[in-house]
Scaffold this motif. Structure first.
Motif, PDB file in Angstrom:
ATOM      1  N   GLY A  99       0.820  -1.211   0.000  1.00  0.00           N
ATOM      2  CA  GLY A  99       0.000   0.000   0.000  1.00  0.00           C
ATOM      3  C   GLY A  99       0.846   1.250   0.000  1.00  0.00           C
ATOM      4  O   GLY A  99       0.318   2.357   0.095  1.00  0.00           O
ATOM      5  N   VAL A 100       2.169   1.076  -0.106  1.00  0.00           N
ATOM      6  CA  VAL A 100       3.078   2.224   0.036  1.00  0.00           C
ATOM      7  C   VAL A 100       3.638   2.612  -1.326  1.00  0.00           C
ATOM      8  O   VAL A 100       4.821   2.457  -1.608  1.00  0.00           O
ATOM      9  N   VAL A 101       2.769   3.112  -2.208  1.00  0.00           N
ATOM     10  CA  VAL A 101       3.186   3.580  -3.532  1.00  0.00           C
ATOM     11  C   VAL A 101       2.579   4.957  -3.795  1.00  0.00           C
ATOM     12  O   VAL A 101       1.551   5.321  -3.212  1.00  0.00           O
ATOM     13  N   LEU A 102       3.218   5.689  -4.699  1.00  0.00           N
ATOM     14  CA  LEU A 102       2.733   7.020  -5.065  1.00  0.00           C
ATOM     15  C   LEU A 102       2.189   7.062  -6.486  1.00  0.00           C
ATOM     16  O   LEU A 102       1.564   8.040  -6.875  1.00  0.00           O
ATOM     17  N   ASP A 103       2.447   6.006  -7.249  1.00  0.00           N
ATOM     18  CA  ASP A 103       2.273   6.117  -8.706  1.00  0.00           C
ATOM     19  C   ASP A 103       1.179   5.230  -9.273  1.00  0.00           C
ATOM     20  O   ASP A 103       1.382   4.518 -10.239  1.00  0.00           O
ATOM     21  N   GLN A 104      -0.003   5.252  -8.690  1.00  0.00           N
ATOM     22  CA  GLN A 104      -1.116   4.513  -9.266  1.00  0.00           C
ATOM     23  C   GLN A 104      -1.643   5.250 -10.496  1.00  0.00           C
ATOM     24  O   GLN A 104      -1.491   6.469 -10.630  1.00  0.00           O
ATOM     25  N   VAL A 105      -2.284   4.521 -11.407  1.00  0.00           N
ATOM     26  CA  VAL A 105      -2.851   5.115 -12.609  1.00  0.00           C
ATOM     27  C   VAL A 105      -4.263   5.609 -12.316  1.00  0.00           C
ATOM     28  O   VAL A 105      -5.087   4.876 -11.757  1.00  0.00           O
ATOM     29  N   VAL A 106      -4.557   6.852 -12.683  1.00  0.00           N
ATOM     30  CA  VAL A 106      -5.879   7.446 -12.481  1.00  0.00           C
ATOM     31  C   VAL A 106      -6.320   8.110 -13.774  1.00  0.00           C
ATOM     32  O   VAL A 106      -5.505   8.453 -14.630  1.00  0.00           O
ATOM     33  N   VAL A 107      -7.629   8.324 -13.899  1.00  0.00           N
ATOM     34  CA  VAL A 107      -8.162   8.944 -15.110  1.00  0.00           C
ATOM     35  C   VAL A 107      -8.962  10.209 -14.834  1.00  0.00           C
ATOM     36  O   VAL A 107      -9.230  10.984 -15.745  1.00  0.00           O
ATOM     37  N   SER A 108      -9.370  10.437 -13.587  1.00  0.00           N
ATOM     38  CA  SER A 108     -10.320  11.503 -13.294  1.00  0.00           C
ATOM     39  C   SER A 108      -9.733  12.903 -13.407  1.00  0.00           C
ATOM     40  O   SER A 108     -10.477  13.876 -13.495  1.00  0.00           O
ATOM     41  N   ALA A 109      -8.406  13.044 -13.427  1.00  0.00           N
ATOM     42  CA  ALA A 109      -7.811  14.384 -13.477  1.00  0.00           C
ATOM     43  C   ALA A 109      -8.011  15.040 -14.831  1.00  0.00           C
ATOM     44  O   ALA A 109      -8.268  16.250 -14.928  1.00  0.00           O
ATOM     45  N   GLU A 605      10.195   0.626   1.583  1.00  0.00           N
ATOM     46  CA  GLU A 605       8.985  -0.071   1.153  1.00  0.00           C
ATOM     47  C   GLU A 605       8.107  -0.385   2.358  1.00  0.00           C
ATOM     48  O   GLU A 605       7.313  -1.328   2.350  1.00  0.00           O
ATOM     49  N   ILE A 606       8.246   0.467   3.374  1.00  0.00           N
ATOM     50  CA  ILE A 606       7.583   0.184   4.650  1.00  0.00           C
ATOM     51  C   ILE A 606       6.511   1.202   4.999  1.00  0.00           C
ATOM     52  O   ILE A 606       5.433   0.848   5.474  1.00  0.00           O
ATOM     53  N   LEU A 607       6.774   2.479   4.751  1.00  0.00           N
ATOM     54  CA  LEU A 607       5.910   3.540   5.277  1.00  0.00           C
ATOM     55  C   LEU A 607       5.588   4.566   4.198  1.00  0.00           C
ATOM     56  O   LEU A 607       6.470   5.001   3.449  1.00  0.00           O
ATOM     57  N   LYS A 608       4.321   4.952   4.146  1.00  0.00           N
ATOM     58  CA  LYS A 608       3.878   6.045   3.280  1.00  0.00           C
ATOM     59  C   LYS A 608       3.043   7.013   4.103  1.00  0.00           C
ATOM     60  O   LYS A 608       2.142   6.609   4.842  1.00  0.00           O
ATOM     61  N   GLY A 661      -3.042  10.904   5.544  1.00  0.00           N
ATOM     62  CA  GLY A 661      -3.075   9.460   5.365  1.00  0.00           C
ATOM     63  C   GLY A 661      -1.783   8.815   5.820  1.00  0.00           C
ATOM     64  O   GLY A 661      -0.702   9.421   5.759  1.00  0.00           O
ATOM     65  N   LEU A 662      -1.883   7.607   6.311  1.00  0.00           N
ATOM     66  CA  LEU A 662      -0.732   6.840   6.798  1.00  0.00           C
ATOM     67  C   LEU A 662      -0.898   5.397   6.358  1.00  0.00           C
ATOM     68  O   LEU A 662      -1.982   4.822   6.489  1.00  0.00           O
ATOM     69  N   ASN A 663       0.172   4.813   5.818  1.00  0.00           N
ATOM     70  CA  ASN A 663       0.131   3.409   5.416  1.00  0.00           C
ATOM     71  C   ASN A 663       1.447   2.753   5.802  1.00  0.00           C
ATOM     72  O   ASN A 663       2.516   3.210   5.393  1.00  0.00           O
ATOM     73  N   ILE A 664       1.359   1.703   6.608  1.00  0.00           N
ATOM     74  CA  ILE A 664       2.559   1.022   7.106  1.00  0.00           C
ATOM     75  C   ILE A 664       2.496  -0.446   6.700  1.00  0.00           C
ATOM     76  O   ILE A 664       1.490  -1.121   6.927  1.00  0.00           O
ATOM     77  N   LYS A 665       3.581  -0.922   6.110  1.00  0.00           N
ATOM     78  CA  LYS A 665       3.694  -2.337   5.802  1.00  0.00           C
ATOM     79  C   LYS A 665       4.432  -3.023   6.947  1.00  0.00           C
ATOM     80  O   LYS A 665       5.606  -2.750   7.208  1.00  0.00           O
ATOM     81  N   PHE A 670       1.181  -8.423   7.533  1.00  0.00           N
ATOM     82  CA  PHE A 670       0.346  -7.452   8.222  1.00  0.00           C
ATOM     83  C   PHE A 670       0.591  -6.046   7.669  1.00  0.00           C
ATOM     84  O   PHE A 670       1.645  -5.755   7.096  1.00  0.00           O
ATOM     85  N   GLY A 671      -0.394  -5.180   7.870  1.00  0.00           N
ATOM     86  CA  GLY A 671      -0.257  -3.789   7.474  1.00  0.00           C
ATOM     87  C   GLY A 671      -1.226  -2.925   8.252  1.00  0.00           C
ATOM     88  O   GLY A 671      -2.182  -3.421   8.881  1.00  0.00           O
ATOM     89  N   PHE A 672      -0.979  -1.626   8.231  1.00  0.00           N
ATOM     90  CA  PHE A 672      -1.852  -0.680   8.938  1.00  0.00           C
ATOM     91  C   PHE A 672      -2.011   0.558   8.072  1.00  0.00           C
ATOM     92  O   PHE A 672      -1.044   1.052   7.470  1.00  0.00           O
ATOM     93  N   SER A 673      -3.237   1.076   8.008  1.00  0.00           N
ATOM     94  CA  SER A 673      -3.491   2.315   7.279  1.00  0.00           C
ATOM     95  C   SER A 673      -4.490   3.163   8.050  1.00  0.00           C
ATOM     96  O   SER A 673      -5.298   2.644   8.828  1.00  0.00           O
ATOM     97  N   SER A 674      -4.412   4.456   7.836  1.00  0.00           N
ATOM     98  CA  SER A 674      -5.329   5.372   8.506  1.00  0.00           C
ATOM     99  C   SER A 674      -5.545   6.598   7.632  1.00  0.00           C
ATOM    100  O   SER A 674      -4.603   7.099   7.001  1.00  0.00           O
ATOM    101  N   ASP A 675      -6.786   7.061   7.569  1.00  0.00           N
ATOM    102  CA  ASP A 675      -7.137   8.293   6.859  1.00  0.00           C
ATOM    103  C   ASP A 675      -7.926   9.186   7.808  1.00  0.00           C
ATOM    104  O   ASP A 675      -8.854   8.730   8.489  1.00  0.00           O
ATOM    105  N   PHE A 676      -7.551  10.463   7.829  1.00  0.00           N
ATOM    106  CA  PHE A 676      -8.178  11.411   8.753  1.00  0.00           C
ATOM    107  C   PHE A 676      -8.530  12.683   7.999  1.00  0.00           C
ATOM    108  O   PHE A 676      -7.754  13.172   7.158  1.00  0.00           O
TER     109      PHE A 676
END
Length: 804
Positions: A99-109, A605-608, A661-665, A670-676
């Motif tokens: 879950g720790v990547v910045l480069d996903q493909v999107v179309v809505s922009a 590859e651990i924290l975003k 947002g926080l995402n930890i591998k 196991f992994g942990f994520s949080s959105d606030f």
């Protein structure tokens, strides 16, 4: 013998030719070995883009000799390989979950495929894998799983998203790139999004902030983009036959859902068919929470009289059940690599469903209404999508979208123990044409531009029925008969200044026209027609800086607008007890001015972590204010002397907030994520003072602890929201005492809440999986801010899924 040799040689040469002109890649999950569907492969030289099918396969012949092929999938680590490297691994690629990547493909922009790290705006995507695990009942609930969208519900058959302090007709919905908003989208809470089928949704994206440059009117707070299932072609001479069947049960509302979809593909033709059926019973709330939410009684019609019935279970919210059916049929024809033709048919029908918040409104100690429900909500869309790939002077890619939509909704109400039933029916025929182009001017310079034409034909009727005699007579309609049109041209340009610095800017000009005819038989309007013909100019400019490969800093300045629609200008309705809203033809567009700053960084590859701060000013805001009709500030409406109000360009509003947002591998799968999300809004009142913004909910978020290994996915998560004290409630919300709890001083307020939830999905076999969950473990009784119905109590969910 010579003949056999010739035949063998011919087949050998044919095989060599086919192999040389068609190369199939297979992409699988490294942990489970399951195919990865909808993974994207892209390269700039040669310019090519493709996605994998249900078998994780794609023909990559167009990528031949490419030195850099980027393989991406949401929730997986990006792999970058050359064509030669793919050949060396026999065109088999295993993707690693992360879950720790910045480069996903999107179309809505821009309506075109882009990498999210190169976009100055915040975009969140919801993966198909997350959708399958969460098992949401509606598309509104699906948006809520993103962690960045707050969902309000006036009734169970509802779901009105709030994004960055904006909601309703200040947010935009698109389906397969087609605008879903109509000219009767209101400022009050809406539920149109539940017409969409989560099972038939391939990808969902939320674009945060103004998106008017690409999408036009209404895209002030954000854009919610839904991509439905795409027909998949076969990569061999053998037809591709895939699909899935799902059945689901939920205990909190006795939900019974069934879904089926099937894809049949040949080399040039493909078809996908999808059908879903949902049945939801009355919703049960939790046992631990404010007593004000309990339902002590409800109304039934017995022997020509409305009778108050004692509720045998105070936690059952009667009436709130409904049913729904969704159907989709898509056809695809791809004669060659340059042309792609797709036709889509969508149909959704929701049964009659009660507006629960009106059923808990009282008058003189008795229910105010004997009936208040929405009639069947219908949505139909026919659309044609034509894509052409050709490197010419005008474009590299062109897409033409033609769409026809039909919307029907109605409202039926009757006061307690009164015979007169009011029936108001609205129908909208919507037509749209979009031409979108993209062109790479140079390796570092891209251009996106297009044209749009939209037309909405609004027909509104009113009928009053005496239920004691069955006699029906014409009544006042909710809206005038109207035609709303929008014509626009837009352009967005992206320039890569250096390997670390990128700029993107865009502009749009929009002309909007509204012609309406008013019926003065029931209300003495001082006009019979109204016309608007105005323009709106919007723009944006943003920058992205990458100090390092896994670090992005972005800033964006953008404007958005909302042109007055038929609901703004021409509606007559009761907004609250003692008030009636009347038409106002003298309106103009409202404008939003937004600034935001975003920071995202991946550590190894651990924290975003990611953080976005924004500030938005809304000028000439279309808001309800006191008004006069023929010099009178009050009129008799529905038998009650009511204060006259109208929508006016009468306010300035401010919204600011942060999204984090926080995402930890973690080790061992196991992994942990949080959105606030924190947002605060203020709106100018008539007397110059300010009131909290109605659509800025309290802080909210979601935190997840998850585990994934081989055939098992587990998730334990908390969903939470803060409190809205009485002094923080918007002025108009304070008057809705029936939907709020009471504080120690007897004033309405919205208590904070949290739920603990557990979900699991296990692949019993290659083509069969079971999902189960327990939501709201502590059985908390709560109502999300501004909602008229309490959320589900403890809820057991189970579903079986077969894939073929």
């Amino acid at each position: 013998m010579k003949t056999m040799k010739k035949i063998f040689l011919i087949w050998l040469l044919l095989g060599i030719y086919v192999f040389g002109n068609s190369q199939v890649i297979t992409i699988k999950d490294r942990e489970s070995g399951q195919p990865v569907e909808l993974a994207t492969l892209s390269s700039e030289s040669p310019k090519a883009f493709i996605t994998t099918n249900a078998e994780g396969q794609a023909d990559i012949s167009a990528f031949k000799n490419a030195m850099r092929i980027e393989i991406r999938m949401l929730g997986y680590k990006t792999e970058i390989m050359s064509f030669a490297q793919l050949d060396s691994v026999a065109y088999n690629v295993l993707l690693k979950q992360t879950g720790v990547v910045l480069d996903q493909v999107v179309v809505s922009a821009t309506r075109w495929n882009q990498v999210s790290k190169d976009i100055p705006s915040k975009i969140t995507a919801i993966s198909a894998r997350e959708v399958a695990l969460q098992n949401t009942q509606t598309a509104a609930d699906l948006l809520g799983t993103s962690g960045g969208v707050f969902i309000q519900k006036s009734q169970q058959g509802g779901g009105s998203p709030m994004i960055r302090g904006f909601a309703t007709n200040r947010l935009l919905y698109t389906v397969d790139g087609i605008r879903m908003n109509t000219a009767i989208f209101r400022s009050g809470n809406i539920q149109n999004v539940i017409s969409l089928d989560p099972f038939a949704t391939e990808n969902t994206e939320i674009f945060f902030g103004p998106g008017s440059v690409i999408y036009g009117s209404d895209a002030i707070g954000g854009v919610m983009s839904f991509q439905t299932l795409t027909p998949q072609l076969s990569l061999t001479d053998k037809p591709l036959f895939t699909g899935k069947t799902v059945i689901r049960y939920s205990s909190a509302n006795n939900e019974k859902t069934a879904h089926f979809d099937v894809n049949t593909g040949w080399k040039k033709w493909a078809s996908v068919t999808s059908i879903s059926s949902d049945d939801f019973g009355d919703l049960r709330m939790g046992s631990n929470g404010p007593d004000e939410y309990l339902r002590p009684f409800y109304v039934q019609r017995q022997d020509s009289a409305d009778i108050v019935i004692i509720n045998d279970n105070l936690r059952i919210q009667r009436p709130s059940g409904y049913s729904q059916i969704n159907m989709m049929q898509k056809l695809r024809f791809k004669p060659n690599e340059k042309w792609d033709f797709q036709y889509g048919f969508h149909y959704s029908e929701i049964s009659e469903y009660s507006r629960y918040d009106r059923h808990i409104r009282y008058k003189n100690g008795l229910p105010r209404y004997g009936e208040w429900y929405y009639g069947p909500q219908k949505w139909l869309m026919n659309n044609i999508n034509i894509t052409h790939n050709k490197n010419n002077k005008l474009y590299d890619q062109m897409t033409i979208r033609l769409a026809q939509q039909f919307f029907e909704e109605s409202r039926i109400d009757r006061n307690f123990n009164k015979n007169e039933r009011h029936i108001r029916v609205e129908k909208v025929d919507a037509y749209s044409v979009n031409l979108d182009f993209n062109k790479t001017l140079a390796i570092k310079h891209k251009l996106f531009y297009g044209l749009e034409a939209v037309q909405n034909d609004v027909a509104s009727t009113g009928t009053d029925e005496d239920i004691s005699t069955g006699v029906k007579v014409a009544g006042p309609s909710r809206y005038p008969q109207a035609l709303w049109s929008s014509y626009a041209v837009y352009m967005s340009e992206q320039f890569k200044i250096s390997e670390k610095f990128l700029a993107q800017a865009g502009a749009r000009y929009n002309q909007y026209i509204l012609d309406a005819e008013f019926d003065t038989a029931f209300y003495p309007f001082p006009f019979t027609t109204a016309n608007m013909n105005n323009g709106a100019l919007t723009g944006s400019i943003g920058f992205v800086y990458h100090p390092a490969e896994k670090w992005a800093i972005s800033t964006n300045a953008s404007t958005g607008f909302r042109s007055p629609n038929v609901d703004d200008m021409g509606k007559v309705f009761d907004s609250e007890p003692g008030s009636v809203v009347v038409p106002n033809p003298g309106l103009k567009a409202e404008y939003a001015y937004n600034m935001e700053l975003g920071i995202a960084k991946v550590f190894g590859e651990i924290l975003k972590i990611d953080f976005t701060g924004y500030y938005t000013i809304l000028q000439d805001a279309l808001v309800r204010r006191d008004f006069t009709l023929n010099g009178e500030d009050s009129i008799i409406y529905d038998g009650t002397m009511s204060r006259v109000q109208a929508v006016q360009n009468a306010a300035i509003a401010y919204v600011y907030g942060v999204q984090a947002g926080l995402n930890i591998k973690l080790p061992s799968g196991f992994g942990f994520s949080s959105d606030f999300n924190y947002q605060k809004g203020e709106e100018e009142l008539d007397d110059g003072t300010t009131s909290p913004s109605r659509h800025a909910p309290p802080w909210f978020g979601v935190s997840r602890l998850f585990y994934s290994a081989n055939k098992l996915n587990l998730q334990f998560y908390a969903v939470y929201s803060g409190e809205k004290k009485f002094e923080d409630l918007p002025q108009e919300e304070r008057e809705k005492t029936e939907i709020y709890a009471k504080d120690n001083e007897g004033n309405p307020y919205s208590p904070g809440w949290f739920t603990l939830n557990f979900k699991a999905m296990y692949n019993l076999a290659k083509n069969f999986s079971v999902s189960a969950g327990l939501e709201n473990l502590t059985d908390r009784r709560y109502r999300p801010y501004s909602s008229g119905i309490a959320a589900p109590g403890r809820n057991f969910v189970i579903s079986l899924r077969a894939v073929f």
